[in-house]
Design an enzyme around this catalytic site. Sequence first.
Site, PDB file in Angstrom:
ATOM      1  N   ARG A 184       0.837  -1.195   0.000  1.00  0.00           N
ATOM      2  CA  ARG A 184       0.000   0.000   0.000  1.00  0.00           C
ATOM      3  C   ARG A 184       0.874   1.247   0.000  1.00  0.00           C
ATOM      4  O   ARG A 184       1.927   1.274   0.641  1.00  0.00           O
ATOM      5  CB  ARG A 184      -0.903   0.035   1.248  1.00  0.00           C
ATOM      6  CG  ARG A 184      -2.048  -0.941   1.231  1.00  0.00           C
ATOM      7  CD  ARG A 184      -3.164  -0.498   0.284  1.00  0.00           C
ATOM      8  NE  ARG A 184      -4.303  -1.397   0.291  1.00  0.00           N
ATOM      9  CZ  ARG A 184      -4.426  -2.471  -0.481  1.00  0.00           C
ATOM     10  NH1 ARG A 184      -3.484  -2.798  -1.338  1.00  0.00           N
ATOM     11  NH2 ARG A 184      -5.516  -3.236  -0.410  1.00  0.00           N
ATOM     12  N   HIS A 237      -0.582  -0.626  -9.676  1.00  0.00           N
ATOM     13  CA  HIS A 237      -1.326  -1.497  -8.742  1.00  0.00           C
ATOM     14  C   HIS A 237      -1.751  -2.800  -9.428  1.00  0.00           C
ATOM     15  O   HIS A 237      -2.923  -3.182  -9.410  1.00  0.00           O
ATOM     16  CB  HIS A 237      -2.556  -0.771  -8.147  1.00  0.00           C
ATOM     17  CG  HIS A 237      -2.961  -1.354  -6.827  1.00  0.00           C
ATOM     18  ND1 HIS A 237      -3.385  -0.590  -5.753  1.00  0.00           N
ATOM     19  CD2 HIS A 237      -2.992  -2.634  -6.376  1.00  0.00           C
ATOM     20  CE1 HIS A 237      -3.671  -1.380  -4.734  1.00  0.00           C
ATOM     21  NE2 HIS A 237      -3.440  -2.644  -5.097  1.00  0.00           N
TER      22      HIS A 237
HETATM   23  P1  NDP Z   1      -1.598 -10.929   5.788  1.00  0.00           P
HETATM   24  O1  NDP Z   1      -2.565 -10.310   6.730  1.00  0.00           O
HETATM   25  O2  NDP Z   1      -1.721 -12.364   5.481  1.00  0.00           O
HETATM   26  O3  NDP Z   1      -0.110 -10.708   6.338  1.00  0.00           O
HETATM   27  C1  NDP Z   1       0.318  -9.499   6.896  1.00  0.00           C
HETATM   28  C2  NDP Z   1       1.732  -9.690   7.453  1.00  0.00           C
HETATM   29  O4  NDP Z   1       2.194  -8.419   7.944  1.00  0.00           O
HETATM   30  C3  NDP Z   1       1.775 -10.644   8.634  1.00  0.00           C
HETATM   31  O5  NDP Z   1       2.951 -11.412   8.601  1.00  0.00           O
HETATM   32  C4  NDP Z   1       1.791  -9.701   9.833  1.00  0.00           C
HETATM   33  O6  NDP Z   1       2.414 -10.216  10.989  1.00  0.00           O
HETATM   34  C5  NDP Z   1       2.629  -8.565   9.294  1.00  0.00           C
HETATM   35  N1  NDP Z   1       2.370  -7.343  10.064  1.00  0.00           N
HETATM   36  C6  NDP Z   1       1.217  -6.671  10.221  1.00  0.00           C
HETATM   37  N2  NDP Z   1       1.384  -5.611  11.024  1.00  0.00           N
HETATM   38  C7  NDP Z   1       2.694  -5.618  11.396  1.00  0.00           C
HETATM   39  C8  NDP Z   1       3.479  -4.800  12.229  1.00  0.00           C
HETATM   40  N3  NDP Z   1       2.967  -3.742  12.856  1.00  0.00           N
HETATM   41  N4  NDP Z   1       4.779  -5.114  12.386  1.00  0.00           N
HETATM   42  C9  NDP Z   1       5.320  -6.193  11.777  1.00  0.00           C
HETATM   43  N5  NDP Z   1       4.625  -7.023  10.964  1.00  0.00           N
HETATM   44  C10 NDP Z   1       3.326  -6.732  10.780  1.00  0.00           C
HETATM   45  O7  NDP Z   1      -1.640 -10.054   4.464  1.00  0.00           O
HETATM   46  P2  NDP Z   1      -1.320 -10.507   2.971  1.00  0.00           P
HETATM   47  O8  NDP Z   1       0.006 -11.147   2.961  1.00  0.00           O
HETATM   48  O9  NDP Z   1      -2.463 -11.247   2.403  1.00  0.00           O
HETATM   49  O10 NDP Z   1      -1.284  -9.091   2.228  1.00  0.00           O
HETATM   50  C11 NDP Z   1      -0.382  -8.078   2.610  1.00  0.00           C
HETATM   51  C12 NDP Z   1      -0.798  -6.771   1.961  1.00  0.00           C
HETATM   52  O11 NDP Z   1      -0.491  -6.784   0.578  1.00  0.00           O
HETATM   53  C13 NDP Z   1      -2.293  -6.484   1.986  1.00  0.00           C
HETATM   54  O12 NDP Z   1      -2.690  -5.940   3.228  1.00  0.00           O
HETATM   55  C14 NDP Z   1      -2.472  -5.501   0.856  1.00  0.00           C
HETATM   56  O13 NDP Z   1      -2.394  -4.183   1.330  1.00  0.00           O
HETATM   57  C15 NDP Z   1      -1.286  -5.781  -0.056  1.00  0.00           C
HETATM   58  N6  NDP Z   1      -1.699  -6.271  -1.371  1.00  0.00           N
HETATM   59  C16 NDP Z   1      -1.307  -5.571  -2.485  1.00  0.00           C
HETATM   60  C17 NDP Z   1      -1.639  -6.022  -3.742  1.00  0.00           C
HETATM   61  C18 NDP Z   1      -1.170  -5.288  -4.946  1.00  0.00           C
HETATM   62  O14 NDP Z   1      -1.554  -5.635  -6.057  1.00  0.00           O
HETATM   63  N7  NDP Z   1      -0.345  -4.281  -4.808  1.00  0.00           N
HETATM   64  C19 NDP Z   1      -2.445  -7.237  -3.944  1.00  0.00           C
HETATM   65  C20 NDP Z   1      -2.778  -7.906  -2.714  1.00  0.00           C
HETATM   66  C21 NDP Z   1      -2.411  -7.428  -1.495  1.00  0.00           C
HETATM   67  P3  NDP Z   1       1.815 -11.523  11.732  1.00  0.00           P
HETATM   68  O15 NDP Z   1       2.180 -12.675  10.830  1.00  0.00           O
HETATM   69  O16 NDP Z   1       2.541 -11.549  13.019  1.00  0.00           O
HETATM   70  O17 NDP Z   1       0.332 -11.306  11.831  1.00  0.00           O
END
Ligand code: NDP
Length: 313
Positions: free
Chosen positions: A228, A276
């Site tokens: 994002r 995107h």
């Molecule tokens: P998930 O919710 O599966 O994973 C998020 C990861 O981020 C987890 O490992 C989580 O930790 C970690 N995380 C969250 N907050 C923190 C923090 N404060 N500090 C450290 N680590 C943190 O999300 P996805 O993998 O499915 O997707 C990730 C993002 O990718 C989406 O939210 C979206 O914004 C973006 N996206 C972009 C696309 C594009 O085309 N550009 C397409 C699809 C998604 P933990 O494992 O401990 O929970």
Amino acid sequence: MILYGGAVDGRQNWRTALATALGEANLAASVAMDPEAIPIDEVDYLLLDADGPTVSLAKATRLKAIFSLWAGVDWLVCRDDLPRNVPLVHMAEDGMTRGMCDYVAGHVMRYHLGLDDFLSGRPARDWDTTAPALSSQRTVGVMGLGVLGGAAARLLRDIGFQVSGWSRRRKDIPSITCFAGHEELATFLARSQILVVLLPLTGSTERIVDASLLKQLPEGACLINAARGGLIDDSDLIASLEEGTLKHATLDAFREEPLPRSHRFRSHPRITVTPHIASVTRPETAARAIVRQISRTEAGLPLEHVVDWSAGY
Ligand code: NDP
């Protein structure tokens, strides 16, 4: 009753994909495609995306789950009319994961091999037979080890890179050095010649990629943000590129989308903008993932990938 509340131009594809997935799972359900044509109090499962019509949830008394058709839910958790007692599920599906892995691997490879030098037709040296670095000599850090970051990290590891990952809660992934929490961020960054950002946008991650973070990367590091735009401090990113701390950035998501034509990211010689497209939800595979989750609920099993409202993702 399943109600598709996503983008109007996606109705035909989703109708077909849901019918196919329900048939494959041998699950009987009626599917409605137009929120205006169906009373919301008859709906069990609601599918939403940011481009769909506004669906009023005040009378949604039967809802068993809301499925976000997007992996990121930042656009949904800010809605104050969403019932907190109904599980909100973020999209996790094979097509999207595969697409993100392709995108990340391609851009990491571009940096690793220094492809721009050759594609530009103006290589730094006219002739150079020095052996290029192997992937095993290159460190890649993945911020976010969830559905997408975890899969991308595994693929990069399998290609041969030295991969580290950083998440909120500690992970244990074979042959990936996993760091967790703020206190381990500096160590993680120091070993990330190529940094891939796959974090969700939340109150804790907004502008996380700022001057202080970028300074902790190895000199001449490259950045890939496939998550994002709000995760990046735009001015700090530009400053870091100008100072040379950061060598190059590939950005797929932006604070304002579509990215305005006049935006400085577009003309910067060391920024690559992609519109995107890092990955998208693919109806065929996503419908299967949703139907699998509905089958789990109907069988009394817990849903997967449920949003934690307190964490914001
Ligand atoms: P998930 O919710 O599966 O994973 C998020 C990861 O981020 C987890 O490992 C989580 O930790 C970690 N995380 C969250 N907050 C923190 C923090 N404060 N500090 C450290 N680590 C943190 O999300 P996805 O993998 O499915 O997707 C990730 C993002 O990718 C989406 O939210 C979206 O914004 C973006 N996206 C972009 C696309 C594009 O085309 N550009 C397409 C699809 C998604 P933990 O494992 O401990 O929970």
